[in-house]
Design a protein around this motif. Structure first.
Motif, PDB file in Angstrom:
ATOM      1  N   PHE A  76       0.823  -1.204   0.000  1.00  0.00           N
ATOM      2  CA  PHE A  76       0.000   0.000   0.000  1.00  0.00           C
ATOM      3  C   PHE A  76       0.857   1.254   0.000  1.00  0.00           C
ATOM      4  O   PHE A  76       2.024   1.234   0.373  1.00  0.00           O
ATOM      5  N   GLN A  77       0.238   2.321  -0.455  1.00  0.00           N
ATOM      6  CA  GLN A  77       0.873   3.633  -0.467  1.00  0.00           C
ATOM      7  C   GLN A  77      -0.212   4.665  -0.198  1.00  0.00           C
ATOM      8  O   GLN A  77      -1.291   4.599  -0.785  1.00  0.00           O
ATOM      9  N   VAL A  78       0.042   5.573   0.703  1.00  0.00           N
ATOM     10  CA  VAL A  78      -0.911   6.623   1.032  1.00  0.00           C
ATOM     11  C   VAL A  78      -0.254   7.964   0.787  1.00  0.00           C
ATOM     12  O   VAL A  78       0.833   8.249   1.302  1.00  0.00           O
ATOM     13  N   TYR A  79      -0.919   8.767  -0.040  1.00  0.00           N
ATOM     14  CA  TYR A  79      -0.504  10.116  -0.389  1.00  0.00           C
ATOM     15  C   TYR A  79       0.892  10.117  -0.984  1.00  0.00           C
ATOM     16  O   TYR A  79       1.161   9.404  -1.930  1.00  0.00           O
ATOM     17  N   LYS A  80       1.815  10.872  -0.434  1.00  0.00           N
ATOM     18  CA  LYS A  80       3.135  11.034  -1.050  1.00  0.00           C
ATOM     19  C   LYS A  80       4.210  10.179  -0.382  1.00  0.00           C
ATOM     20  O   LYS A  80       5.386  10.336  -0.669  1.00  0.00           O
ATOM     21  N   ARG A  81       3.805   9.300   0.481  1.00  0.00           N
ATOM     22  CA  ARG A  81       4.773   8.467   1.195  1.00  0.00           C
ATOM     23  C   ARG A  81       5.211   7.273   0.352  1.00  0.00           C
ATOM     24  O   ARG A  81       4.529   6.881  -0.584  1.00  0.00           O
ATOM     25  N   ALA A  82       6.328   6.687   0.721  1.00  0.00           N
ATOM     26  CA  ALA A  82       6.863   5.535  -0.012  1.00  0.00           C
ATOM     27  C   ALA A  82       5.930   4.331   0.129  1.00  0.00           C
ATOM     28  O   ALA A  82       5.232   4.179   1.133  1.00  0.00           O
ATOM     29  N   GLU A  83       5.954   3.494  -0.886  1.00  0.00           N
ATOM     30  CA  GLU A  83       5.130   2.285  -0.888  1.00  0.00           C
ATOM     31  C   GLU A  83       5.651   1.304   0.169  1.00  0.00           C
ATOM     32  O   GLU A  83       6.849   1.203   0.396  1.00  0.00           O
ATOM     33  N   ILE A  84       4.725   0.593   0.802  1.00  0.00           N
ATOM     34  CA  ILE A  84       5.083  -0.366   1.841  1.00  0.00           C
ATOM     35  C   ILE A  84       4.630  -1.750   1.409  1.00  0.00           C
ATOM     36  O   ILE A  84       3.486  -1.940   1.011  1.00  0.00           O
ATOM     37  N   LEU A  85       5.515  -2.709   1.498  1.00  0.00           N
ATOM     38  CA  LEU A  85       5.214  -4.113   1.243  1.00  0.00           C
ATOM     39  C   LEU A  85       5.449  -4.832   2.564  1.00  0.00           C
ATOM     40  O   LEU A  85       6.561  -4.802   3.099  1.00  0.00           O
ATOM     41  N   CYS A  86       4.404  -5.447   3.113  1.00  0.00           N
ATOM     42  CA  CYS A  86       4.527  -6.087   4.413  1.00  0.00           C
ATOM     43  C   CYS A  86       3.542  -7.241   4.530  1.00  0.00           C
ATOM     44  O   CYS A  86       2.798  -7.540   3.597  1.00  0.00           O
ATOM     45  N   GLU A  87       3.528  -7.866   5.702  1.00  0.00           N
ATOM     46  CA  GLU A  87       2.600  -8.952   5.986  1.00  0.00           C
ATOM     47  C   GLU A  87       1.637  -8.519   7.066  1.00  0.00           C
ATOM     48  O   GLU A  87       1.965  -7.696   7.922  1.00  0.00           O
ATOM     49  N   GLY A  88       0.431  -9.104   7.012  1.00  0.00           N
ATOM     50  CA  GLY A  88      -0.560  -8.823   8.040  1.00  0.00           C
ATOM     51  C   GLY A  88      -1.405 -10.048   8.310  1.00  0.00           C
ATOM     52  O   GLY A  88      -1.759 -10.790   7.400  1.00  0.00           O
ATOM     53  N   ALA A  89      -1.711 -10.270   9.579  1.00  0.00           N
ATOM     54  CA  ALA A  89      -2.581 -11.371   9.976  1.00  0.00           C
ATOM     55  C   ALA A  89      -4.025 -10.876   9.954  1.00  0.00           C
ATOM     56  O   ALA A  89      -4.328  -9.811  10.510  1.00  0.00           O
ATOM     57  N   VAL A  90      -4.900 -11.632   9.335  1.00  0.00           N
ATOM     58  CA  VAL A  90      -6.309 -11.251   9.237  1.00  0.00           C
ATOM     59  C   VAL A  90      -6.953 -11.397  10.622  1.00  0.00           C
ATOM     60  O   VAL A  90      -6.943 -12.466  11.215  1.00  0.00           O
ATOM     61  N   ARG A  91      -7.493 -10.300  11.130  1.00  0.00           N
ATOM     62  CA  ARG A  91      -8.154 -10.293  12.435  1.00  0.00           C
ATOM     63  C   ARG A  91      -9.655 -10.087  12.316  1.00  0.00           C
ATOM     64  O   ARG A  91     -10.396 -10.332  13.260  1.00  0.00           O
ATOM     65  N   PHE A  92     -10.108  -9.632  11.128  1.00  0.00           N
ATOM     66  CA  PHE A  92     -11.506  -9.247  10.979  1.00  0.00           C
ATOM     67  C   PHE A  92     -11.882  -9.349   9.507  1.00  0.00           C
ATOM     68  O   PHE A  92     -11.134  -8.911   8.647  1.00  0.00           O
ATOM     69  N   VAL A  93     -13.016  -9.966   9.228  1.00  0.00           N
ATOM     70  CA  VAL A  93     -13.545 -10.009   7.865  1.00  0.00           C
ATOM     71  C   VAL A  93     -15.031  -9.676   7.935  1.00  0.00           C
ATOM     72  O   VAL A  93     -15.786 -10.340   8.643  1.00  0.00           O
TER      73      VAL A  93
END
Length: 134
Positions: A76-93
């Motif tokens: 993900f990337q928000v506004y003018k910040r650098a893109e982030i590639l990471c992992e996330g555990a699903v806590r909510f669907v």
């Protein structure tokens, strides 16, 4: 003085560690959940909100490989910040009729530079919100 019947159970609600912040609607953003079987194909999303410890995404396409406690790769990337590639555990669907699901992810295995980038995004949003209220 407080009195409790002996049959009464006292519970404690578990709250998140950090507050969530919604990116302003006019800010550009990109987000995607990477398919674990087909890394090249990703599922497009938008950032609903973000905190230091997690992110909530609105999935814009069909997401048939996601269930609670799965660990997903996200980008993900928000506004003018650098893109982030990471992992996330699903806590909510949250599945919704006629719309894509909303998934809540807790960041996992973050490196220092990833933590810093997420912190920068959160700080940008907080700064923007503080200038809008005055």
């Amino acid at each position: 003085k407080l009195y409790f019947e002996q049959t009464t159970r006292v519970i404690q609600l578990k709250r998140r560690k950090e507050p969530r912040y919604q990116p302003p609607k006019k800010w550009t953003q990109t987000a995607a959940v990477l398919n674990p079987t087909l890394e090249a194909r990703s599922v497009k999303c938008t950032v609903v909100d973000i905190s230091q410890s997690g992110i909530r995404l609105e999935v814009l396409q069909e997401l048939n490989f996601c269930k609670k406690d799965d660990v997903l790769k996200l980008q993900f990337q928000v506004y003018k910040r650098a893109e982030i590639l990471c992992e996330g555990a699903v806590r909510f669907v949250l599945t919704r009729k006629g719309q894509g699901p909303i998934i809540g992810l807790e960041f996992t295995n973050l490196k220092d530079n990833q933590k810093e980038r997420i912190s920068n995004i959160v700080e940008d949003i907080v700064m923007f919100l503080s200038t809008q209220k005055s």
